[in-house]
Design a protein around this motif. Structure first.
Motif, short mmCIF file in Angstrom:
data_model
loop_
_atom_site.label_atom_id
_atom_site.label_comp_id
_atom_site.label_asym_id
_atom_site.label_seq_id
_atom_site.Cartn_x
_atom_site.Cartn_y
_atom_site.Cartn_z
N ARG A 139 28.80 12.25 -50.95
CA ARG A 139 28.78 11.02 -50.24
C ARG A 139 30.36 10.69 -49.42
NH1 ARG A 139 27.81 6.36 -53.64
NH2 ARG A 139 30.17 6.43 -53.96
N ARG B 225 28.19 14.66 -58.36
CA ARG B 225 27.81 15.47 -57.36
C ARG B 225 27.44 14.61 -56.06
NH1 ARG B 225 24.69 20.26 -60.44
NH2 ARG B 225 26.51 21.62 -60.96
N GLN B 226 26.65 13.55 -56.49
CA GLN B 226 26.19 12.64 -55.34
C GLN B 226 27.48 12.04 -54.55
OE1 GLN B 226 23.60 10.19 -57.60
NE2 GLN B 226 21.88 11.59 -57.24
N THR C 116 25.06 14.88 -62.01
CA THR C 116 24.61 14.46 -60.95
C THR C 116 24.97 13.49 -60.13
OG1 THR C 116 22.49 15.01 -62.23
CG2 THR C 116 22.14 13.83 -60.24
N LYS C 117 25.57 12.30 -60.95
CA LYS C 117 26.27 11.23 -60.08
C LYS C 117 27.48 11.72 -59.65
CE LYS C 117 24.15 7.49 -62.52
NZ LYS C 117 24.22 6.28 -63.53
#
Length: 188
Positions: free
Chosen positions: A184, A179-180, A176-177
């Motif tokens: 970004r 992908r973020q 998840t991190k």
């Protein structure tokens, strides 16, 4: 196996520019001629070819079969050798779980472009650095075991003495991190 067959294999390899096969295997393994280990791995590939020549039932009449057999044999043997070397280096040089390691030492290993550590050689080292900083300690453990130790999830659970579900949670959080961060910062 007799030395005569091995010698015949080396002579066969040196004739008609057949050494290109060894260069092709090294290229497939992403080993560039400028790498320090290139010459050693080339010589190792030549010896593996001689062994393949000696083991092949009829190497002279079936050259194409011999070359396919030798290519696969050289590729897998060298890949195994490289994995063993990388695993030994990664586990003996640095342990991110070691309390004796200062945060500064770990940081230098992860960000130093001239470092011999696997993290520093990753194609997207800056992405990995950002991801490493964003991860929780457990997610960092997952990254370490996955990238450095080349462990599967079940092996990671056993290594850290936790359940597979815990490792799956670490993995989900890390993905998840990642992908973020990719969304970004537009890492591709």
């Amino acid at each position: 196996m007799k030395n005569g067959k091995l010698s015949a294999g080396l002579i066969y390899l040196s004739a008609n520019n057949r050494q290109r096969l060894i260069h092709a295997v090294l290229k497939k393994l992403c080993i560039a001629p400028s790498d320090d280990d290139y010459d050693d791995l080339f010589q190792e590939g030549c010896l593996i070819f001689a062994d393949a020549f000696a083991r092949h039932p009829d190497p002279v009449k079936n050259e194409r079969q011999l070359m396919n057999f030798a290519f696969k044999r050289i590729y897998w043997r060298l890949l195994d050798q490289l994995r063993r070397i990388n695993k030994q280096t990664a586990t003996t040089v640095l342990s991110l779980d070691d309390d004796q390691q200062s945060a500064d030492q770990v940081e230098r290993c992860l960000t130093d472009d001239t470092s011999q550590h696997p993290f520093a050689r990753l194609e997207h080292a800056s992405f990995m650095e950002i991801l490493w900083r964003a991860c929780t300690p457990n997610q960092r453990r997952y990254l370490f075991a996955c990238l450095w130790l080349d462990y599967r999830d079940s092996e990671i659970a056993e290594y850290y003495h936790v359940s597979r579900q815990a490792v799956a949670g670490w993995k989900r959080g890390m993905i998840t991190k990642a992908r973020q961060i990719a969304a970004r910062d537009h890492f591709d």
